[in-house]
Design an enzyme around this catalytic site. Structure first.
Site, mmCIF file in Angstrom:
data_model
loop_
_atom_site.group_PDB
_atom_site.id
_atom_site.type_symbol
_atom_site.label_atom_id
_atom_site.label_comp_id
_atom_site.label_asym_id
_atom_site.label_seq_id
_atom_site.Cartn_x
_atom_site.Cartn_y
_atom_site.Cartn_z
ATOM 1 C CB CYS A 95 -0.922 0.007 1.214
ATOM 2 S SG CYS A 95 -1.900 1.514 1.344
ATOM 3 C CB CYS A 108 -5.231 3.309 -4.856
ATOM 4 S SG CYS A 108 -4.378 1.709 -4.914
ATOM 5 N N GLY A 167 -1.976 1.968 -6.998
ATOM 6 C CA GLY A 167 -2.808 2.157 -8.181
ATOM 7 C C GLY A 167 -2.326 3.306 -9.043
#
Length: 285
Positions: free
Chosen positions: A76, A228, A231
């Site tokens: 993350c 994100c 992402g």
């Protein structure tokens, strides 16, 4: 059990951070979901554990759990930025450059003088086994030497996605207008598509110009989040490979902006963005 916590966010992607450096901390999936619940708990996309490292040359161990299902995940990026702010603000280190290990990677984190954090996310991975992604029987469309793969959705239509791993799996779809993209409809279908054995993070990318994009992500196990980090990295890498983007890109999400840089090849992806402490408290589980 009473538990001290810190609530943080990186560009609106929010976290509950727990200090497990002074002793082991084990929470059930039910307790993790309770912490993340926005009505009955603290509220967060994910729960972050700060643990001591057992590896020479590594400062901390970093663990990430989804708020919706309590499952542990690999990576993350926004959480990594919050991680380094947390250990610095709580006196766990005086280093401005910190190395941490996750379940499947090691990250180098740099706390900048302006409070932003730069994360060396490592190089992207394109082998389908790294996601994993089953491409058998599919015929991709090749753009600038990189594949866009057709995914059949429930209505029978197919959408084109670029697939890659940033330590966790991503499928990136280009859209004309991200504000009106069918994230709520298509996001869950892409995330749980049978072609991705461990599910996937579904990114919806709008290219504003070669140095500026807008992005929404339906995260694996978390639903759509305000930002994100991995992402953003995956979307920019895919855009560069497809010839749409420059080597440095401002990524605008609904929660804020991050800067992504990638020189191509086996170079690491660098992400720079904010990390903010919201409040601290104690909860009884």
């Amino acid at each position: 059990m009473k538990l001290r916590f810190t609530k943080m966010h990186g560009a609106g992607n929010d976290f509950v951070v727990l200090d497990a450096t002074r002793g082991p901390l084990s929470l059930s999936n039910e307790q993790l979901r309770r912490l993340a619940d926005r009505r009955f708990g603290v509220g967060a996309d994910q729960i972050l554990f700060v643990e001591p490292s057992q590896t020479p040359g590594v400062d901390f161990r970093y663990r990430i759990f989804n708020g919706i299902d309590g499952d542990e995940v690999e990576h993350c990026g926004n959480g990594a930025r919050c991680f380094v702010r947390y250990v610095h603000e709580h006196g766990l280190t005086d280093k401005r450059r910190v190395r941490v290990e996750t379940v499947n990677a090691r990250l180098d984190l740099h706390l900048q003088d302006d409070g932003r954090v730069t994360v060396d996310m490592g190089p992207p991975r394109f082998a389908h086994a790294d996601l994993p992604f089953d491409a058998s029987g599919l015929t991709p469309r090749t753009v600038n030497g990189f594949e866009l793969w057709p995914l059949a959705l429930a209505d029978g239509d197919a959408v084109e996605v670029a697939v890659l791993s940033m330590g966790n799996p991503h499928a990136v779809r280009r859209v004309e207008d991200v504000a009106h993209a069918p994230v709520g409809l298509e996001g869950p279908q892409i995330e749980g598509h049978e072609r991705f054995a461990k599910r996937v993070n579904a990114g919806f990318l709008q290219v504003v110009d070669p140095g500026h994009v807008k992005l929404r992500v339906y995260e694996r196990g978390a639903g759509e989040t305000l930002a994100c980090g991995t992402g953003a990295c995956a979307a920019v890498v895919a855009g560069i490979r497809l010839g749409w983007l420059d080597a440095a890109v401002e990524v605008e999400t609904r929660g804020g902006a991050v800067r992504i840089e990638w020189a191509g090849g086996h170079s690491p992806v660098l992400m720079t963005g904010p990390a903010v402490t919201v409040f601290e408290g104690e909860i009884e589980l």
